[in-house]
Design a protein around this motif. Structure first.
Motif, PDB file in Angstrom:
ATOM      1  N   VAL A 177       1.621  -1.635   0.327  1.00 30.28           N
ATOM      2  CA  VAL A 177       0.010   0.436  -0.236  1.00 30.28           C
ATOM      3  C   VAL A 177       1.080   1.343  -0.160  1.00 30.28           C
ATOM      4  O   VAL A 177       1.910   1.351   0.328  1.00 30.28           O
ATOM      5  CB  VAL A 177      -0.850   0.637   1.327  1.00 30.28           C
ATOM      6  CG1 VAL A 177      -1.556   2.042   1.204  1.00 30.28           C
ATOM      7  CG2 VAL A 177      -1.755  -1.083   1.368  1.00 30.28           C
ATOM      8  N   LEU A 178       0.502   1.819  -1.301  1.00 26.55           N
ATOM      9  CA  LEU A 178       0.992   3.219  -0.572  1.00 26.55           C
ATOM     10  C   LEU A 178       0.358   4.631  -0.613  1.00 26.55           C
ATOM     11  O   LEU A 178      -0.956   4.737  -1.498  1.00 26.55           O
ATOM     12  CB  LEU A 178       1.845   3.628  -2.891  1.00 26.55           C
ATOM     13  CG  LEU A 178       2.689   4.594  -2.413  1.00 26.55           C
ATOM     14  CD1 LEU A 178       3.680   5.529  -1.890  1.00 26.55           C
ATOM     15  CD2 LEU A 178       2.777   5.113  -3.695  1.00 26.55           C
ATOM     16  N   VAL A 179       0.652   5.007   0.396  1.00 19.93           N
ATOM     17  CA  VAL A 179      -0.077   6.291   1.465  1.00 19.93           C
ATOM     18  C   VAL A 179       0.928   7.388   0.599  1.00 19.93           C
ATOM     19  O   VAL A 179       1.348   8.104   0.996  1.00 19.93           O
ATOM     20  CB  VAL A 179      -0.154   6.152   2.427  1.00 19.93           C
ATOM     21  CG1 VAL A 179      -0.860   7.344   3.664  1.00 19.93           C
ATOM     22  CG2 VAL A 179      -0.720   4.633   3.362  1.00 19.93           C
ATOM     23  N   ALA A 180      -0.037   7.655  -0.162  1.00 23.39           N
ATOM     24  CA  ALA A 180       0.610   9.164  -1.013  1.00 23.39           C
ATOM     25  C   ALA A 180       0.045  10.670   0.262  1.00 23.39           C
ATOM     26  O   ALA A 180      -0.327  10.386   1.195  1.00 23.39           O
ATOM     27  CB  ALA A 180      -0.526   9.776  -1.976  1.00 23.39           C
ATOM     28  N   SER A 181       1.163  11.646  -0.392  1.00 30.47           N
ATOM     29  CA  SER A 181       1.226  12.254   1.254  1.00 30.47           C
ATOM     30  C   SER A 181       0.496  13.448   0.060  1.00 30.47           C
ATOM     31  O   SER A 181      -0.466  13.291  -1.136  1.00 30.47           O
ATOM     32  CB  SER A 181       2.842  13.022   0.650  1.00 30.47           C
ATOM     33  OG  SER A 181       3.469  12.922  -0.734  1.00 30.47           O
TER      34      SER A 181
END
Length: 280
Positions: A152-156
């Motif tokens: 999972v890539l948690v975006a800024s």
């Protein structure tokens, strides 16, 4: 290969699309843009409100609340369609293949269902209702990370070029998975990798550092053990090293331990203004 990009009406929607485009471009993947209209217990809400009026007005109030609920549903669908269309256009401009998925239901359940045929999930750090809560991590984001079996890539809030990444390594299975991915994926072929083990100079940590350095090879610019509390060390190092992303294993401890002493994963997501790529 498929990337799931979860968008809503928050200020993170554009960033989620841009992060998904970056991943898809380097991995030659298709992006599925997902928008979920969340369930509302409208019937219960109508009953709660209608119980406060006399019997004579109850029927009319129920009908009016039903009409309002239907109008809100139409508005939510129209808003979702606009968001999906804008996302598709942005991905097309970036040269990335895309498709859309518009669903009603729970966000967590829908994401877990859709990720079965995907390789990675991209989601914003906060949802529409928490845009201005500094340091806040959306509860649904944390639940997606905990339940997902895919990276999972948690975006800024905004996307910037990923030139340098910090790998937070503790020697556990999930962090070893993160190191192996960083070592072999085309996504990090041109990214400078820094690896930090937070803690004391023990044999266990030295062996973990040696393994990670060997796996990463020439991609690893720096690998060291830094004494101190993991949360503080990693947040400070991300800032001092000029990292554009943090890569780490997610929620390696038991739910009971996390309840008692907290979680480094959650602390990092809250404490940095960078995208965080997480592996279970």
């Amino acid at each position: 290969m498929k990337i799931i990009a979860c968008i809503d009406a928050s200020q993170y929607a554009t960033s989620v699309v841009d992060h998904a485009a970056w991943v898809a471009f380097h991995l030659d993947a298709t992006v599925e843009v997902l928008h979920v209209i969340q369930r509302k217990d409208a019937v219960a809400a109508r009953h709660d409100l209608s119980g406060a009026v006399g019997l004579g007005a109850k029927s009319g109030l129920m009908e009016e609340l039903t009409r309002i609920d239907e109008a809100e549903g139409r508005l939510a669908r129209e808003q979702g369609n606009i968001l999906l269309q804008a996302a598709e256009e942005r991905l097309k401009a970036a040269g990335v293949r895309s498709e859309t998925c518009h669903r009603h239901g729970g966000i967590i359940e829908t994401v877990i269902e859709r990720e079965a045929d995907a390789d990675l999930v991209v989601i914003g750090k906060r949802g529409a209702s928490a845009d201005f809560a500094k340091g806040h991590l959306g509860s649904k984001v944390e639940r997606v990370v905990r339940q997902s079996v895919k990276p999972v890539l948690v975006a800024s809030r905004t996307f910037r070029k990923i030139a340098r990444a910090l790998i937070a390594f503790d020697g556990g299975p999930s962090s070893r998975k993160a190191v192996s991915f960083a070592a072999t994926s085309p996504l990090f072929e041109d990214v400078e990798l820094h690896l930090v083990v937070a803690g004391a100079e023990t044999d266990k940590n030295r062996n973990a550092l040696r393994w990670a350095r060997e796996v990463l090879g020439d991609r690893c610019k720096r690998a060291e053990i830094v004494a101190g509390d993991a949360d503080d060390v990693l947040i400070a190092d991300a800032a001092q090293s000029g990292a554009d992303m943090v890569i780490m294993g997610a929620y390696g401890h038991s739910p009971l331990r996390t309840l008692i002493v907290g979680s480094t994963t959650t602390a990092i997501m809250r404490g940095v203004t960078l995208p965080v790529l997480l592996f279970r």
